[in-house]
Design a protein around this motif. Structure first.
Motif, PDB file in Angstrom:
ATOM      1  N   ILE A 276    -121.848  -5.034  50.810  1.00 37.20           N
ATOM      2  CA  ILE A 276    -122.224  -6.356  50.305  1.00 37.20           C
ATOM      3  C   ILE A 276    -122.391  -6.250  48.810  1.00 37.20           C
ATOM      4  O   ILE A 276    -122.600  -5.168  48.253  1.00 37.20           O
ATOM      5  N   ARG A 277    -122.250  -7.411  48.144  1.00 43.25           N
ATOM      6  CA  ARG A 277    -122.373  -7.392  46.681  1.00 43.25           C
ATOM      7  C   ARG A 277    -122.941  -8.712  46.187  1.00 43.25           C
ATOM      8  O   ARG A 277    -122.893  -9.727  46.885  1.00 43.25           O
ATOM      9  N   HIS A 278    -123.449  -8.637  44.945  1.00 41.80           N
ATOM     10  CA  HIS A 278    -123.966  -9.841  44.288  1.00 41.80           C
ATOM     11  C   HIS A 278    -123.695  -9.703  42.801  1.00 41.80           C
ATOM     12  O   HIS A 278    -123.973  -8.666  42.193  1.00 41.80           O
ATOM     13  N   LYS A 279    -123.151 -10.767  42.206  1.00 38.96           N
ATOM     14  CA  LYS A 279    -122.821 -10.761  40.786  1.00 38.96           C
ATOM     15  C   LYS A 279    -123.702 -11.740  40.037  1.00 38.96           C
ATOM     16  O   LYS A 279    -123.949 -12.853  40.495  1.00 38.96           O
ATOM     17  N   VAL A 280    -124.194 -11.318  38.874  1.00 35.86           N
ATOM     18  CA  VAL A 280    -124.893 -12.217  37.953  1.00 35.86           C
ATOM     19  C   VAL A 280    -124.100 -12.232  36.654  1.00 35.86           C
ATOM     20  O   VAL A 280    -123.652 -11.196  36.171  1.00 35.86           O
ATOM     21  N   ASP A 281    -123.915 -13.413  36.091  1.00 35.66           N
ATOM     22  CA  ASP A 281    -123.009 -13.587  34.962  1.00 35.66           C
ATOM     23  C   ASP A 281    -123.659 -13.403  33.601  1.00 35.66           C
ATOM     24  O   ASP A 281    -122.960 -13.392  32.590  1.00 35.66           O
ATOM     25  N   SER A 282    -124.966 -13.255  33.567  1.00 33.74           N
ATOM     26  CA  SER A 282    -125.640 -13.076  32.282  1.00 33.74           C
ATOM     27  C   SER A 282    -127.010 -12.473  32.525  1.00 33.74           C
ATOM     28  O   SER A 282    -127.568 -12.586  33.629  1.00 33.74           O
ATOM     29  N   PRO A 283    -127.588 -11.831  31.526  1.00 28.49           N
ATOM     30  CA  PRO A 283    -128.934 -11.269  31.690  1.00 28.49           C
ATOM     31  C   PRO A 283    -129.986 -12.367  31.746  1.00 28.49           C
ATOM     32  O   PRO A 283    -129.862 -13.410  31.099  1.00 28.49           O
ATOM     33  N   SER A 284    -131.034 -12.153  32.554  1.00 28.45           N
ATOM     34  CA  SER A 284    -132.145 -13.104  32.615  1.00 28.45           C
ATOM     35  C   SER A 284    -132.966 -13.061  31.337  1.00 28.45           C
ATOM     36  O   SER A 284    -133.589 -14.048  30.947  1.00 28.45           O
ATOM     37  N   SER A 285    -132.981 -11.922  30.669  1.00 24.64           N
ATOM     38  CA  SER A 285    -133.530 -11.751  29.330  1.00 24.64           C
ATOM     39  C   SER A 285    -132.765 -10.585  28.721  1.00 24.64           C
ATOM     40  O   SER A 285    -132.099  -9.843  29.438  1.00 24.64           O
ATOM     41  N   PRO A 286    -132.792 -10.420  27.388  1.00 25.21           N
ATOM     42  CA  PRO A 286    -131.963  -9.378  26.776  1.00 25.21           C
ATOM     43  C   PRO A 286    -132.130  -8.017  27.449  1.00 25.21           C
ATOM     44  O   PRO A 286    -133.230  -7.472  27.520  1.00 25.21           O
ATOM     45  N   GLY A 287    -131.016  -7.484  27.960  1.00 17.40           N
ATOM     46  CA  GLY A 287    -131.010  -6.159  28.562  1.00 17.40           C
ATOM     47  C   GLY A 287    -131.335  -6.121  30.034  1.00 17.40           C
ATOM     48  O   GLY A 287    -131.147  -5.088  30.671  1.00 17.40           O
ATOM     49  N   ILE A 288    -131.844  -7.218  30.621  1.00 13.22           N
ATOM     50  CA  ILE A 288    -132.330  -7.190  32.007  1.00 13.22           C
ATOM     51  C   ILE A 288    -131.514  -8.152  32.862  1.00 13.22           C
ATOM     52  O   ILE A 288    -131.434  -9.350  32.572  1.00 13.22           O
ATOM     53  N   PHE A 289    -130.901  -7.614  33.918  1.00 10.52           N
ATOM     54  CA  PHE A 289    -130.140  -8.408  34.876  1.00 10.52           C
ATOM     55  C   PHE A 289    -130.896  -8.432  36.200  1.00 10.52           C
ATOM     56  O   PHE A 289    -131.566  -7.451  36.562  1.00 10.52           O
TER      57      PHE A 289
ATOM     58  N   GLY B 281    -154.365   5.712  24.723  1.00  5.16           N
ATOM     59  CA  GLY B 281    -155.338   5.685  25.815  1.00  5.16           C
ATOM     60  C   GLY B 281    -155.179   4.511  26.741  1.00  5.16           C
ATOM     61  O   GLY B 281    -155.933   4.359  27.701  1.00  5.16           O
ATOM     62  N   THR B 282    -154.219   3.626  26.477  1.00  7.13           N
ATOM     63  CA  THR B 282    -153.974   2.493  27.364  1.00  7.13           C
ATOM     64  C   THR B 282    -152.520   2.498  27.789  1.00  7.13           C
ATOM     65  O   THR B 282    -151.647   3.006  27.079  1.00  7.13           O
ATOM     66  N   THR B 283    -152.253   1.944  28.930  1.00  7.56           N
ATOM     67  CA  THR B 283    -150.897   1.855  29.442  1.00  7.56           C
ATOM     68  C   THR B 283    -150.400   0.450  29.240  1.00  7.56           C
ATOM     69  O   THR B 283    -151.011  -0.503  29.706  1.00  7.56           O
ATOM     70  N   PRO B 284    -149.295   0.263  28.512  1.00  6.97           N
ATOM     71  CA  PRO B 284    -148.817  -1.087  28.226  1.00  6.97           C
ATOM     72  C   PRO B 284    -148.356  -1.784  29.488  1.00  6.97           C
ATOM     73  O   PRO B 284    -147.825  -1.172  30.389  1.00  6.97           O
ATOM     74  N   ALA B 285    -148.575  -3.087  29.512  1.00  6.43           N
ATOM     75  CA  ALA B 285    -148.120  -3.880  30.642  1.00  6.43           C
ATOM     76  C   ALA B 285    -146.835  -4.586  30.284  1.00  6.43           C
ATOM     77  O   ALA B 285    -146.554  -4.820  29.120  1.00  6.43           O
ATOM     78  N   HIS B 286    -146.084  -4.941  31.307  1.00  7.55           N
ATOM     79  CA  HIS B 286    -144.841  -5.667  31.075  1.00  7.55           C
ATOM     80  C   HIS B 286    -145.141  -7.056  30.570  1.00  7.55           C
ATOM     81  O   HIS B 286    -146.068  -7.727  31.016  1.00  7.55           O
ATOM     82  N   GLY B 287    -144.330  -7.504  29.636  1.00  9.64           N
ATOM     83  CA  GLY B 287    -144.493  -8.860  29.119  1.00  9.64           C
ATOM     84  C   GLY B 287    -143.580  -9.830  29.823  1.00  9.64           C
ATOM     85  O   GLY B 287    -142.999  -9.528  30.847  1.00  9.64           O
ATOM     86  N   HIS B 288    -143.406 -10.981  29.225  1.00  9.88           N
ATOM     87  CA  HIS B 288    -142.604 -12.005  29.854  1.00  9.88           C
ATOM     88  C   HIS B 288    -141.138 -11.642  29.895  1.00  9.88           C
ATOM     89  O   HIS B 288    -140.371 -12.214  30.666  1.00  9.88           O
ATOM     90  N   ASP B 289    -140.718 -10.645  29.061  1.00  7.59           N
ATOM     91  CA  ASP B 289    -139.322 -10.263  29.050  1.00  7.59           C
ATOM     92  C   ASP B 289    -138.945  -9.444  30.267  1.00  7.59           C
ATOM     93  O   ASP B 289    -137.782  -9.140  30.468  1.00  7.59           O
ATOM     94  N   HIS B 290    -139.920  -9.047  31.018  1.00  7.48           N
ATOM     95  CA  HIS B 290    -139.628  -8.045  32.045  1.00  7.48           C
ATOM     96  C   HIS B 290    -140.051  -8.550  33.413  1.00  7.48           C
ATOM     97  O   HIS B 290    -141.186  -8.581  33.749  1.00  7.48           O
TER      98      HIS B 290
END
Length: 500
Positions: free
Chosen positions: A95-108, A491-500
């Motif tokens: 099975i396959r799935h294609k996306v035609d553009s990233p949802s945000s820069p670098g991320i599909f 000393g802190t671990t960064p959290a994902h922002g809205h780009d991720h």
């Protein structure tokens, strides 16, 4: 050769509260994936691309959404345009799935719903305007149930440095593989840049006349193009040595000799004049023709023209605007920086010869090391003897490249001698030094790093031999490692922002 290093991280997800952990997997919108199924992350490098992908463990009948981070390794920037097709393949079907553009820069954000449990290949086909790449993750398991997945997917170990893709994409960041390479004995010395033979030409006056510069900014260092008009030599108004008058006289002699030649040629062909008489007329004609063409060459409205013989720059000017110069006087010297001669030296104890020198590196004006081997560069000669006051043996190297450093300036040089030995090598740019001790930042996963001490052996300016601490195929940070180091000290671990 592709180098692949895969990190598998499986996390059990808990409900999202105020104490959420950064290790939780996220989908492309920045939301935590379902807590029913453990999350998996994998990182694969090809020659062109880094893929870091997070997704819920694949379960029969359940849709798993992928957060696939694609980084172009050349500049370590996110893929901003293109499509991604993700396929789950077993044998000839899948099975396959294609996306035609990233949802945000670098991320599909493709998604798959497996139909049956088993072991599959997970394939990502990336197509961008610049290039295409295929990344295959083998032996990916589809589980029969969420409980089965939770039972078989192990929790990830804590520790390491978290540095998100979004952070790396926003700074000057670069990684490189640890490889097996050749290691030489290296001699550190210095060299001086000289003009290579044939890289400059002196233009002389082709006639007597007054010098007229065609440009107000005709100065040393000015760039010129092949055929560019630099100056004219005009004899207008001179009572003697007038080039215009000489050309007119040469033209008259040429026309007369040509007419006589053509007349005698017809008579000779009709066997009316002897061969000796015709040959003398022909010789006079050829001399008159050559003299006229020599005087008239590069002659224009402003007088005798002086043009640049090749692309380059003005090395020196031996006259001034308005000066009177006689024929044969040096006017201007044109040089090029596309070919240079690097003169360095070695101790006689090294027993140097052209055959014993394996490679040479020199430091550029930007402080980077560049190798001589290849690209038309070569070692021209090595001295055969030493003098009483000069115990070093000179080595001359032709560098077929643009060298911005001026002639006569010094640069650092490293010379590789003897036979090469195989070893583990890492780019010198990856080394962190602390009071003589060395370490590197190793990328253990897409967003995970660790600082690791290493023992260094021989170095050649571009690469350093690693005696212990690294294995071939691992990936190290060569640019931006201080930002990663600072992330480990925060000393802190960064959290994902809205780009991720």
């Amino acid at each position: 050769m592709k180098y692949i290093y895969i990190t598998c991280i499986a996390l059990f997800l808990f409900s999202c509260g105020n104490n959420e952990e950064a290790e939780h997997a996220h989908d492309a919108e920045g939301n935590h994936v379902s807590s029913e199924v453990p999350a998996i992350s994998k990182t694969i490098w090809t020659d062109q691309t880094e893929l870091f992908v997070e997704f819920p463990a694949l379960v029969e009948g359940k849709t798993s959404k992928f957060a696939a981070h694609f980084t172009v390794l050349d500049k370590h920037q996110p893929v901003r345009e293109g499509s991604v097709t993700v396929s789950l393949i077993k044998g000839e079907s899948g099975i396959r799935h294609k996306v035609d553009s990233p949802s945000s820069p670098g991320i599909f954000s493709p998604a798959l719903q497996p139909k049956a449990p088993g072991t599959y290949d997970l394939v990502f086909d990336l197509k961008t305007p610049e290039y295409s790449d295929r990344i295959v993750i083998q032996d990916v398991r589809v589980y029969a149930s969420a409980a089965d997945a939770s039972e078989n997917v192990a929790e990830a170990a804590d520790g390491g440095i978290s540095f998100l893709k979004e952070q790396a994409w926003k700074i000057d960041f670069q990684t490189a593989p640890v490889t097996k390479g050749e290691v030489y004995e290296v001699v550190h010395t210095s060299g001086v840049w000289q003009a290579a033979p044939g890289t400059y030409k002196i233009l002389a006056a082709g006639a007597n006349g007054m010098v007229n510069f065609v440009s107000d900014n005709l100065t040393e260092g000015t760039e010129v193009k092949k055929g560019q008009l630099l100056m004219n030599l005009s004899s207008e108004g001179l009572s003697s040595n007038n080039i215009q008058a000489e050309i007119a006289q040469a033209k008259a002699r040429y026309d007369q000799a040509k007419a006589e030649y053509e007349r005698k040629k017809e008579l000779y062909e009709d066997k009316i004049v002897p061969k000796a008489e015709f040959e003398k007329v022909e010789s006079d004609f050829r001399v008159a023709e050559a003299n006229y063409r020599a005087l008239g060459s590069n002659y224009g409205a402003g007088g005798k023209q002086i043009r640049a013989p090749f692309d380059g720059f003005i090395k020196s000017i031996s006259t001034s605007n308005g000066n009177y110069e006689e024929q044969g006087a040096n006017l201007v010297t044109i040089g090029t920086d596309r070919l240079r001669l690097l003169k360095t030296q070695l101790s006689a104890s090294n027993n140097p010869s052209k055959e014993s020198i394996a490679n040479v590196w020199y430091k550029t004006e930007n402080g980077d090391w560049k190798e001589v081997k290849g690209a038309g560069s070569s070692i021209i000669s090595v001295g055969k003897e030493v003098e009483d006051r000069k115990p070093m043996i000179p080595v001359f190297i032709k560098v077929n490249d643009v060298v911005e450093m001026p002639e006569g300036s010094f640069t650092e040089v490293q010379i590789a001698l003897g036979e090469a030995k195989a070893g583990i090598v890492v780019p010198e740019a990856a080394l962190l030094e602390d009071y003589g001790n060395y370490s590197v930042i190793v990328q253990t996963g897409g967003e995970s790093f660790e600082r690791r001490p290493v023992k260094i052996g021989k170095r050649n300016g571009r690469n350093a031999q690693v005696l212990s601490g690294l294995e071939a195929g691992e990936v190290v940070v060569t640019t931006g490692f201080y930002q990663v180091k600072m992330a480990s000290m925060s000393g802190t671990t960064p959290a994902h922002g809205h780009d991720h």
